[in-house]
Design a protein around this motif. Structure first.
Motif, PDB file in Angstrom:
ATOM      1  N   CYS A  45       0.842  -1.194   0.000  1.00 15.63           N
ATOM      2  CA  CYS A  45       0.000   0.000   0.000  1.00 15.63           C
ATOM      3  C   CYS A  45       0.881   1.249   0.000  1.00 15.63           C
ATOM      4  O   CYS A  45       1.835   1.339   0.775  1.00 15.63           O
ATOM      5  CB  CYS A  45      -0.905  -0.038   1.225  1.00 15.63           C
ATOM      6  SG  CYS A  45      -1.819   1.476   1.491  1.00 15.63           S
TER       7      CYS A  45
ATOM      8  N   THR B 255       0.073   4.050   1.047  1.00 18.58           N
ATOM      9  CA  THR B 255      -0.233   4.894   2.203  1.00 18.58           C
ATOM     10  C   THR B 255       0.335   4.295   3.493  1.00 18.58           C
ATOM     11  O   THR B 255       1.063   4.944   4.223  1.00 18.58           O
ATOM     12  CB  THR B 255      -1.754   5.096   2.340  1.00 18.58           C
ATOM     13  OG1 THR B 255      -2.261   5.563   1.089  1.00 18.58           O
ATOM     14  CG2 THR B 255      -2.068   6.110   3.419  1.00 18.58           C
ATOM     15  N   CYS B 256       0.007   2.999   3.761  1.00 16.35           N
ATOM     16  CA  CYS B 256       0.429   2.414   5.036  1.00 16.35           C
ATOM     17  C   CYS B 256       1.537   1.363   4.876  1.00 16.35           C
ATOM     18  O   CYS B 256       2.013   0.820   5.865  1.00 16.35           O
ATOM     19  CB  CYS B 256      -0.772   1.794   5.751  1.00 16.35           C
ATOM     20  SG  CYS B 256      -1.399   0.321   4.927  1.00 16.35           S
TER      21      CYS B 256
ATOM     22  N   CYS C 154      -4.516   0.377  -0.018  1.00 14.63           N
ATOM     23  CA  CYS C 154      -5.304  -0.778   0.367  1.00 14.63           C
ATOM     24  C   CYS C 154      -6.718  -0.340   0.779  1.00 14.63           C
ATOM     25  O   CYS C 154      -6.979   0.850   0.961  1.00 14.63           O
ATOM     26  CB  CYS C 154      -4.626  -1.537   1.506  1.00 14.63           C
ATOM     27  SG  CYS C 154      -4.643  -0.674   3.075  1.00 14.63           S
TER      28      CYS C 154
ATOM     29  N   CYS D 128      -7.053   1.907   3.921  1.00 17.07           N
ATOM     30  CA  CYS D 128      -6.697   3.316   3.742  1.00 17.07           C
ATOM     31  C   CYS D 128      -7.718   4.049   2.880  1.00 17.07           C
ATOM     32  O   CYS D 128      -7.992   5.226   3.099  1.00 17.07           O
ATOM     33  CB  CYS D 128      -5.325   3.436   3.104  1.00 17.07           C
ATOM     34  SG  CYS D 128      -4.012   2.857   4.183  1.00 17.07           S
TER      35      CYS D 128
HETATM   36 ZN   LIG Z   1      -2.976   0.967   3.424  1.00 17.58          ZN
END
Ligand SMILES: [Zn+2]
Length: 118
Positions: free
Chosen positions: A50, A52-53, A112, A115
């Motif tokens: 992902c 973001t995370c 994902c 997120c």
């Molecule tokens: Zn994520």
């Protein structure tokens, strides 16, 4: 799977190739001049981290792919509004195309589900 571009006619020539988790299924059809039209569906899922995370997740893919393949150097035709990929040996390797489409998707920004829902 290699396809000789000179054998592609107005009658669509089907192809169906797979990587581990992806299927690339469609056809090639003669268009005009040196151009061959490729239309295909790219489906399956890819493991990706992902953006973001950074957790790994499965990205589900369902994309329509459409572009031209030029048998030799493409000299330009303004009536065409699709991408043109040049082939210099008279062949197109659909496994290679599948791999480059997968790389393209992986290089895009994807988050994902966790997120996305935030
Ligand atoms: Zn994520």
């Amino acid at each position: 799977m290699k396809i000789n571009l000179r054998k592609v006619t107005k009658t669509p020539l089907d192809f169906d190739v797979k990587s581990n988790t992806m299927t690339f299924k469609g056809y090639l059809e003669y268009y005009s001049g040196k151009l061959i039209l490729l239309r295909a569906n790219l489906t399956g899922s890819l493991e990706k981290s992902c953006d973001t995370c950074a957790e790994d997740f499965n990205l589900s893919v369902d994309e329509k792919i459409e572009f031209f393949i030029s048998d030799g150097i493409y000299e330009g035709d303004t009536s065409i509004d699709l991408d043109v990929v040049e082939s210099f040996d008279g062949n197109v390797d659909v496994d290679e195309l599948l791999n480059s489409e997968i790389e393209l998707i992986k290089s895009d920004y994807h988050s994902c589900d966790n997120c996305k829902s935030e």
